[in-house]
Structures are given as C-alpha cells and as structure tokens.
Design an enzyme around this catalytic site. Structure first.
Site, mmCIF file in Angstrom:
data_model
loop_
_atom_site.group_PDB
_atom_site.id
_atom_site.type_symbol
_atom_site.label_atom_id
_atom_site.label_comp_id
_atom_site.label_asym_id
_atom_site.label_seq_id
_atom_site.Cartn_x
_atom_site.Cartn_y
_atom_site.Cartn_z
ATOM 1 N N TRP A 99 0.835 -1.208 0.000
ATOM 2 C CA TRP A 99 0.000 0.000 0.000
ATOM 3 C C TRP A 99 0.860 1.245 0.000
ATOM 4 C CZ3 TRP A 99 -4.153 -1.687 -1.792
ATOM 5 C CH2 TRP A 99 -4.631 -2.951 -1.423
ATOM 6 N N ASP A 166 -1.167 6.788 6.633
ATOM 7 C CA ASP A 166 -2.232 5.856 6.301
ATOM 8 C C ASP A 166 -2.371 4.919 7.495
ATOM 9 O OD1 ASP A 166 -3.823 3.764 5.446
ATOM 10 O OD2 ASP A 166 -2.718 3.390 3.592
ATOM 11 N N LYS A 190 -11.653 -2.279 8.587
ATOM 12 C CA LYS A 190 -10.844 -3.148 9.429
ATOM 13 C C LYS A 190 -11.144 -2.949 10.912
ATOM 14 C CE LYS A 190 -7.120 -3.607 6.051
ATOM 15 N NZ LYS A 190 -7.913 -3.156 4.895
#
Length: 355
Positions: A99, A166, A190
């Site tokens: 990511w 992030d 999540k």
C-alpha cells in the site's frame, strides 16, 4: 459451528455494531424508514454524522484546528488526494509494503517523490530505520500498519516536516498524538465499519497551499466546508462506524483497546515462537499486533494446505496468507475476541501433535 473470523478486510465487526445496524436497517431512529433509504439531509442522519465526528475527536483526543471527514473511494483514493492537495514540489515517502508502494506511484504524478528508505528488497520483512527525511519535503508519508506483510510502526514521529499517515488497519489500537500529524486517513473496513467509507483527519492550516487547480470532489476544502455532506455520503457505513465508536467508548477507550490487542498478539506470537512447525515471517521488533504473518518451517512446508483444512474444521476462517508472503495471516482487529485467538493457538498445537 461458531466462526472465528481472521479475515484481513473487510473483517470482523463487533456483535454490538452488527445488531445495532441490523435494527436500523428495519427501522432507523424510530422513523419507520430503513437506514438504507433515509435521506442523508434528514435531521436523524445529520445527528449520526455529527456524532461520528465527535466520537473520533473524543476517542483520539484530536486537538482544535483539525477536521474529521467521511469520504468515499477508499484509502486508495487518498493516495492521489494527499499529493493533489499537499505536494507542491517534493514529498518524502517510506516504502514499507504494497500500500505504501501504491501511494508512492500516485504521488509521482504530482511532483518529485523521495523514497527515503524501502524494505522491498527483503520482501518487506522489517520497517526501515536510520533514514533521513529531507527538510525541504512538503510532507513525509508513512503507512503505519502493513496488512499483507505483518509489520507495524507503533510510535509517533517528531519531524521537521509535515507528517501524513495511512492508518487504515491500526487506527484505534493505540493512543496517538494527533498534533504530530497533519493528515491521517484510512479505510474503515478493518477497525471501524463495513467497507464503503474512508476517514480523514486533516489539519486545516495544511490546506490551500498548492497552486494547481484541484477538482471539486478531490479538494479537502470542499468536504471541510460542507461537513462531509457535499455529495451523498456512505450512509450505512457511517451509521455502523458510530456504533463501533460507541462500543469502543463503553469498553474504556483506546488505552483499553491497546491492552486487549497486545494480549491477543502476545498469545499468538508466543505460540508461533514456541512451535516446532510454525515460524514468523518478519523481524520481531517490527511485528504487527494487527496482522500476524507466519509460515510452516521448510521441512513441514507441504503441510500448509493440510493445516488450513484442519483449521476450517475448527470454525477458523480467513487465515490463508497473502500470495506475496504465503503461509498464514491472522488478523487480530479490535472486534476479534481473545477466545478466537485461543481456538487458533489450540488448533496449531493439536495439528502439531497429530503430525
């Protein structure tokens, strides 16, 4: 059979969140309408999004001068929104996984990108250290938890430049000094809500500094000005997020969540480290408490599928490792009870004894 949900995302939600969301699907706030069909301009839903913002600020102790936004597009949309809004000449990025790498690729469309360090040559098995962040960077971007590879940064950096993070997969798992960050973002699927909403915590004075024109929907100022209501927001995930945040508050807040998460991770890592069959894949000092990655030792490699099949008979789901790592990955998000971790550990021991 009870299921033990270790999926990396979308992932387990608390029963509290599921039950409250199910109730609202049938009748939201006594309106006689479903949350699926309510107007996002109604006073009932306006109260929901305002509560979501307030609970974020309360649980994370967000100081004055920051705004909490709820947007669409996932964290992947933020990979371009961040540089679109913040990158004037150069940005610095730390490459710690898939990511982070995707975020770097997007940022390069907007200006110079200095990748200060990368653990890619070693398949992202550790968090790089000893690097220097250039003082002339517009911002430094980190990915705090790496779901695929199982590494995590569990500290707040002191830096001479703006810091962007992030935190898709480890938000609400430890206290954060938000004042050290200029922007924090993440997908909610999540630790907060069903897939479909992205949170952004942004310091207001970081905005409006670039010269380039920014499309209306990609300009953070649009969403700050309209309170995340410029266009129709993801109504259902935001409602579910409020339920999760209420549950977190009832449990005792982020400090209590961190304690529980550490207990779950310690239980599983101890089982891996004491095992004859299993071995962890990342440097111990950089192990994630959210995503535990492990494989069979080389001499038992051929038993990996057998263990997956065996785990399934115990109600364990979602532990197959990402193809980039192989083996197994157990995601220990906040809603996962420690009893599920015990079931997994017992299954590991039983499998060893059978072989």
């Amino acid at each position: 059979m009870k299921k033990h949900n270790f999926y990396a995302g979308p992932s387990i939600l608390s029963q509290y969140t599921i039950d409250k969301t199910a109730e609202a699907i049938h009748d939201f706030a006594g309106t006689g309408l479903s949350i699926l069909e309510i107007s996002h301009r109604s006073k009932e839903f306006t109260a929901v999004i305002e509560e979501a913002q307030q609970l974020f600020k309360e649980l994370l102790d967000i100081p004055q001068g920051y705004q909490v936004l709820f947007l669409g597009g996932g964290a992947s949309m933020q990979f371009c929104m961040v540089p679109f809004n913040l990158l004037k000449t150069k940005a610095a990025y730390l490459d710690t996984g898939t990511w982070a790498n995707k975020a770097i690729k997007e940022a390069k469309l907007f200006g110079e990108v200095d990748v200060v360090a990368s653990s890619k040559p070693d398949n992202y098995t550790y968090i790089p250290k000893g690097y220097t962040v250039p003082a002339d960077a517009d911002y430094f971007h980190i990915t705090t938890n790496n779901t695929i590879y199982g590494t995590e940064i569990r500290q707040d950096f002191d830096l001479p430049v703006r810091l962007v993070a992030d935190m898709s997969s480890d938000i609400f798992t430890r206290p954060i000094d938000v004042s050290k960050y200029d922007l924090i973002y993440g997908g909610a699927q999540k630790n907060i809500a069903p897939a479909g909403v992205t949170f952004v915590i942004v310091k207001e004075d970081v905005l409006g500094k670039v010269d380039r024109p920014i499309p209306t929907m990609l300009d953070y100022r649009t969403h700050v000005d309209k309170g995340s209501m410029f266009n129709t927001p993801p109504v259902l995930p935001i409602f579910s997020a409020v339920q999760t945040l209420r549950w977190y508050k009832e449990m005792g807040g982020v400090n209590r969540l961190e304690q529980l998460d550490n207990e779950k991770a310690a239980l599983l890592y101890d089982a891996i480290d004491s095992s004859r069959f299993f071995v962890g894949t990342v440097a111990p000092e950089d192990r994630s408490i959210m995503n535990v990655c492990f494989v069979m030792k080389p001499e038992y490699k051929e038993l990996e599928k057998d263990f997956l099949d065996f785990a399934t008979t115990k109600g364990i789901v979602g532990i197959k490792g990402h193809r980039s790592v192989g083996g197994f990955r157990a995601s220990l998000y906040n809603a996962l009870p420690i009893d599920s971790v015990r079931v997994l550990v017992d299954a590991m021991k039983e499998f060893e004894n059978k072989h």
